[in-house]
Enzyme design. Structure first.
Site, PDB file in Angstrom:
ATOM      1  N   GLY A 149      29.624  44.648  45.366  1.00 46.20           N
ATOM      2  CA  GLY A 149      29.498  46.278  44.719  1.00 46.20           C
ATOM      3  C   GLY A 149      29.608  45.793  43.244  1.00 46.20           C
ATOM      4  O   GLY A 149      29.191  44.780  42.707  1.00 46.20           O
ATOM      5  N   ARG A 150      30.094  46.785  42.355  1.00 42.28           N
ATOM      6  CA  ARG A 150      30.114  46.679  41.003  1.00 42.28           C
ATOM      7  C   ARG A 150      30.710  45.527  40.464  1.00 42.28           C
ATOM      8  O   ARG A 150      30.213  44.777  39.421  1.00 42.28           O
ATOM      9  CB  ARG A 150      30.408  48.194  40.213  1.00 42.28           C
ATOM     10  N   ILE A 151      31.856  45.458  41.023  1.00 43.78           N
ATOM     11  CA  ILE A 151      32.613  44.273  40.365  1.00 43.78           C
ATOM     12  C   ILE A 151      32.281  42.899  40.585  1.00 43.78           C
ATOM     13  O   ILE A 151      32.088  41.968  39.948  1.00 43.78           O
ATOM     14  CB  ILE A 151      34.168  44.371  40.680  1.00 43.78           C
TER      15      ILE A 151
ATOM     16  N   THR B 178      41.103  39.041  43.231  1.00 42.17           N
ATOM     17  CA  THR B 178      41.782  40.117  42.426  1.00 42.17           C
ATOM     18  C   THR B 178      41.437  41.535  42.993  1.00 42.17           C
ATOM     19  O   THR B 178      41.231  42.355  42.225  1.00 42.17           O
ATOM     20  CB  THR B 178      40.519  39.972  41.163  1.00 42.17           C
ATOM     21  N   SER B 179      41.208  41.186  44.374  1.00 43.75           N
ATOM     22  CA  SER B 179      41.033  42.914  45.012  1.00 43.75           C
ATOM     23  C   SER B 179      42.284  43.199  45.370  1.00 43.75           C
ATOM     24  O   SER B 179      42.959  44.008  44.650  1.00 43.75           O
ATOM     25  CB  SER B 179      40.216  42.421  46.196  1.00 43.75           C
ATOM     26  N   ARG B 180      42.779  42.874  46.577  1.00 43.36           N
ATOM     27  CA  ARG B 180      44.095  43.465  47.080  1.00 43.36           C
ATOM     28  C   ARG B 180      44.735  42.216  47.722  1.00 43.36           C
ATOM     29  O   ARG B 180      44.048  41.629  48.638  1.00 43.36           O
ATOM     30  CB  ARG B 180      43.949  44.735  47.996  1.00 43.36           C
TER      31      ARG B 180
ATOM     32  N   GLU C  15      53.604  43.143  46.591  1.00 40.31           N
ATOM     33  CA  GLU C  15      53.877  43.262  45.200  1.00 40.31           C
ATOM     34  C   GLU C  15      55.103  43.835  44.886  1.00 40.31           C
ATOM     35  O   GLU C  15      55.423  44.817  45.329  1.00 40.31           O
ATOM     36  CB  GLU C  15      52.654  43.661  44.346  1.00 40.31           C
TER      37      GLU C  15
ATOM     38  N   HIS D  26      48.858  40.757  38.880  1.00 37.87           N
ATOM     39  CA  HIS D  26      48.070  41.997  38.959  1.00 37.87           C
ATOM     40  C   HIS D  26      47.834  42.553  37.683  1.00 37.87           C
ATOM     41  O   HIS D  26      47.923  43.876  37.147  1.00 37.87           O
ATOM     42  CB  HIS D  26      48.683  43.133  39.723  1.00 37.87           C
TER      43      HIS D  26
END
Ligand code: GLV
Length: 318
Positions: A154-156, A234-236, A265, A283
């Protein structure tokens, strides 16, 4: 009377400006205690939340009938129970687009840092134990010219590909759908995840957290990766099985990892904390001055739009 708005954390001023006409309570600098959070919800018309707060049925019950909008200051909204919000006609909004480039920067930073062992090197320098330049000291794989596998194009994911092309990397991607235009733009190749795992030198995750993507990368997937591969997340956190990852890193089954997100987290798997071959960030994917201002403003503006009966820019439910 002005509508009541709860802002769950201290946010950049840009997010409070659109809320000037409302009766705003900013709850706390730190993530609020659950009890405090529920108490503050009573009778609110809107909430501007962050990813550290669970906005679930209990919270919506505590708020009551008046709650019309949940503006989540994040692109990910897995902390919000959207199904329950739908049942109650509560609009949920997020902050897409504005953080793509900054988050891609973070992913590439972790990729470079993990491959070239920046964390380890910093620890050596700071400990005072650095003795001399070494011909075999802290060697890691080259980044430039290697194959980067992107999960979720996607965008990222595409913003990451743009950076990687500047390093002459070859782009592979997997995801639910083919992105033919992006394929052309980045000369990217679509592969099933399983096939990509064994081929890429770097694997970066850019998928939202859903039931389908929970533990998408587990022991079996790590097993298929090359021993010299580097994983970046870097997502979840829950997209990766953290204990399987810790084991793979400890046994050298993959070379290294760069993580910005964790399963629970702010807790980090204790085994990861002991390993040298993992770079651990708290994060900070979107944590630039400019991007956090934009995210806060976007959340504030969408919250205001809904309370004024206007269309928000970024609804995630219909
Ligand atoms: C941060 O993790 C976000 O989803 O915006």
């Amino acid at each position: 009377m002005a509508e009541k708005v709860l802002v769950t954390r201290e946010i950049p001023e840009a997010g409070l400006r659109p809320l000037e006409d409302f009766d705003v309570t900013v709850l706390s600098e730190r993530p609020p205690e659950r009890g405090e959070h529920l108490e503050a919800a009573q009778g609110i018309d809107g909430v501007l939340s962050t990813l550290t707060e669970k906005i679930d049925a209990e919270f919506m019950n505590a708020a009551g009938e008046s709650l019309k909008v949940i503006a989540n200051m994040a692109v990910g909204y897995d902390n919000v129970d959207v199904a329950t919000a739908n049942e109650r006609d509560i609009v949920v909004t997020n902050t897409p687009d504005v953080l793509d480039e900054t988050t891609a920067d973070t992913a590439f930073m972790l990729l470079l840092a993990a491959a070239r062992r920046l964390g380890e090197g910093e620890r050596i320098v700071r400990s005072g134990n650095w003795e001399a330049w070494g011909p075999k000291m802290l060697l890691g794989p080259d980044v430039w010219g290697k194959k980067l596998g992107i999960v979720g194009f996607g965008r990222i994911g595409q913003a990451l590909a743009r950076r990687a092309r500047g390093f002459d990397m070859e782009i592979l991607y997997s995801g639910r759908s083919r992105r033919e235009e992006a394929e052309k733009e980045f000369d990217a190749r679509y592969l099933k995840l399983d096939a990509m795992l064994g081929e890429c030198d770097f694997l970066s995750l850019h998928t939202p957290l859903t039931e389908e993507t929970t533990h998408l990368i587990g022991a079996g997937e790590l097993e298929k990766m090359k021993p010299e591969a580097v994983l970046v997340n870097t997502s979840r956190g829950p997209v990766v099985d953290e204990s399987a990852l810790a084991e793979a890193l400890a046994e050298g089954r993959i070379f290294a990892a760069g993580l910005d997100v964790y399963e629970n987290e702010p807790e980090v798997h204790p085994k990861l904390l002991e390993l040298e071959n993992v770079v651990l960030a708290p994060h900070i994917g979107s944590a630039s001055f400019e991007t956090r201002d934009k995210m806060a403003a976007m959340a504030g503006e969408d919250l205001r739009a809904v309370l004024r009966g206007e269309q928000p820019r970024n609804p995630v439910n219909a």
